[in-house]
Design a protein around this motif. Sequence first.
Motif, PDB file in Angstrom:
ATOM      1  N   THR A 101       0.830  -1.200   0.000  1.00 24.86           N
ATOM      2  CA  THR A 101       0.000   0.000   0.000  1.00 24.86           C
ATOM      3  C   THR A 101       0.869   1.257   0.000  1.00 24.86           C
ATOM      4  O   THR A 101       0.475   2.290  -0.541  1.00 24.86           O
ATOM      5  CB  THR A 101      -0.937   0.010   1.236  1.00 24.86           C
ATOM      6  OG1 THR A 101      -1.721  -1.174   1.222  1.00 24.86           O
ATOM      7  CG2 THR A 101      -1.845   1.218   1.238  1.00 24.86           C
ATOM      8  N   ILE A 102       2.063   1.154   0.560  1.00 20.53           N
ATOM      9  CA  ILE A 102       2.952   2.325   0.629  1.00 20.53           C
ATOM     10  C   ILE A 102       3.344   2.832  -0.753  1.00 20.53           C
ATOM     11  O   ILE A 102       3.804   3.958  -0.888  1.00 20.53           O
ATOM     12  CB  ILE A 102       4.224   2.051   1.464  1.00 20.53           C
ATOM     13  CG1 ILE A 102       5.080   0.960   0.824  1.00 20.53           C
ATOM     14  CG2 ILE A 102       3.861   1.714   2.903  1.00 20.53           C
ATOM     15  CD1 ILE A 102       6.453   0.788   1.455  1.00 20.53           C
ATOM     16  N   TYR A 103       3.137   2.027  -1.788  1.00 18.82           N
ATOM     17  CA  TYR A 103       3.496   2.434  -3.150  1.00 18.82           C
ATOM     18  C   TYR A 103       2.324   3.009  -3.949  1.00 18.82           C
ATOM     19  O   TYR A 103       2.471   3.303  -5.132  1.00 18.82           O
ATOM     20  CB  TYR A 103       4.119   1.263  -3.912  1.00 18.82           C
ATOM     21  CG  TYR A 103       5.386   0.762  -3.265  1.00 18.82           C
ATOM     22  CD1 TYR A 103       6.511   1.570  -3.191  1.00 18.82           C
ATOM     23  CD2 TYR A 103       5.441  -0.505  -2.717  1.00 18.82           C
ATOM     24  CE1 TYR A 103       7.672   1.128  -2.582  1.00 18.82           C
ATOM     25  CE2 TYR A 103       6.608  -0.962  -2.105  1.00 18.82           C
ATOM     26  CZ  TYR A 103       7.704  -0.144  -2.046  1.00 18.82           C
ATOM     27  OH  TYR A 103       8.855  -0.582  -1.440  1.00 18.82           O
ATOM     28  N   LEU A 104       1.166   3.169  -3.309  1.00 14.55           N
ATOM     29  CA  LEU A 104       0.037   3.792  -4.000  1.00 14.55           C
ATOM     30  C   LEU A 104       0.354   5.261  -4.234  1.00 14.55           C
ATOM     31  O   LEU A 104       0.603   6.007  -3.288  1.00 14.55           O
ATOM     32  CB  LEU A 104      -1.240   3.708  -3.158  1.00 14.55           C
ATOM     33  CG  LEU A 104      -2.064   2.448  -3.237  1.00 14.55           C
ATOM     34  CD1 LEU A 104      -3.226   2.524  -2.256  1.00 14.55           C
ATOM     35  CD2 LEU A 104      -2.572   2.194  -4.633  1.00 14.55           C
ATOM     36  N   ASN A 105       0.348   5.661  -5.472  1.00 19.22           N
ATOM     37  CA  ASN A 105       0.608   7.056  -5.810  1.00 19.22           C
ATOM     38  C   ASN A 105      -0.689   7.851  -5.841  1.00 19.22           C
ATOM     39  O   ASN A 105      -1.763   7.313  -6.082  1.00 19.22           O
ATOM     40  CB  ASN A 105       1.327   7.156  -7.157  1.00 19.22           C
ATOM     41  CG  ASN A 105       2.771   6.722  -7.047  1.00 19.22           C
ATOM     42  OD1 ASN A 105       3.487   7.127  -6.142  1.00 19.22           O
ATOM     43  ND2 ASN A 105       3.203   5.870  -7.967  1.00 19.22           N
ATOM     44  N   HIS A 106      -0.545   9.139  -5.630  1.00 20.77           N
ATOM     45  CA  HIS A 106      -1.680  10.057  -5.646  1.00 20.77           C
ATOM     46  C   HIS A 106      -2.129  10.347  -7.076  1.00 20.77           C
ATOM     47  O   HIS A 106      -1.338  10.414  -7.994  1.00 20.77           O
ATOM     48  CB  HIS A 106      -1.295  11.387  -4.990  1.00 20.77           C
ATOM     49  CG  HIS A 106      -2.282  12.465  -5.271  1.00 20.77           C
ATOM     50  ND1 HIS A 106      -3.471  12.593  -4.582  1.00 20.77           N
ATOM     51  CD2 HIS A 106      -2.291  13.442  -6.215  1.00 20.77           C
ATOM     52  CE1 HIS A 106      -4.145  13.615  -5.069  1.00 20.77           C
ATOM     53  NE2 HIS A 106      -3.460  14.146  -6.067  1.00 20.77           N
ATOM     54  N   SER A 107      -3.432  10.565  -7.222  1.00 25.01           N
ATOM     55  CA  SER A 107      -4.002  11.116  -8.438  1.00 25.01           C
ATOM     56  C   SER A 107      -5.172  11.995  -8.031  1.00 25.01           C
ATOM     57  O   SER A 107      -5.942  11.628  -7.137  1.00 25.01           O
ATOM     58  CB  SER A 107      -4.489  10.020  -9.384  1.00 25.01           C
ATOM     59  OG  SER A 107      -5.161  10.602 -10.492  1.00 25.01           O
ATOM     60  N   CYS A 108      -5.302  13.148  -8.662  1.00 22.90           N
ATOM     61  CA  CYS A 108      -6.447  14.024  -8.400  1.00 22.90           C
ATOM     62  C   CYS A 108      -7.721  13.431  -8.995  1.00 22.90           C
ATOM     63  O   CYS A 108      -8.819  13.930  -8.739  1.00 22.90           O
ATOM     64  CB  CYS A 108      -6.180  15.422  -8.965  1.00 22.90           C
ATOM     65  SG  CYS A 108      -4.854  16.303  -8.101  1.00 22.90           S
TER      66      CYS A 108
END
Length: 189
Positions: free
Chosen positions: A76-83
Amino acid sequence: MIIPLIKIKKTKNKGKGVFASCFIPKGTITGVVCKKCKSYKSIKELTKLSKDRCKRILGHGFEGKEGKFIMPCDETIYLNHSCNANTLTIPETELDVAVRDIKKGEEITYDYRMFYSGKFSKKYYYTNMHCKCGEKNCEGIINPKHPPAKTLKSFWNKQTKSSIKLIKKVPQPLKKTILKEYSQYKNFL
């Protein structure tokens, strides 16, 4: 805990990311805060750790709705943000859901603006983070605020509401784990 249907790969401009190893339909629970995820009640508790460990936790963890700072137990620590993320947290739960179909090979993203902005975040993390999502609605700078803007909250609620209707209609790889740890989510599944 993240859905087991993923693989970690390098992205063009965001370091590592989480990618779907198969098709994940809208309505699939993609993550849950589980008992393996470590939680911290205070900054004091975090600062007792080594400086490197504290920095890692503040860089990869998030503040939960109860004011605890949570360090995910897995990828889960590798989930990147997206608007315009394809997964969001269902309001008033610890469950993340796919808010649209996620194709095999597509990056699984999350909207960091959903993180509660309280005692940890104001001083220690996710403030003025430069966004690299490239979406049409990209804000450029991510700075979680509590409460979120009404338009943003409405946007999230609309997406999660339509996804909740599909939860019982699509396969749920995390169902057994969720029911084992959270009996209150029985009605969702």
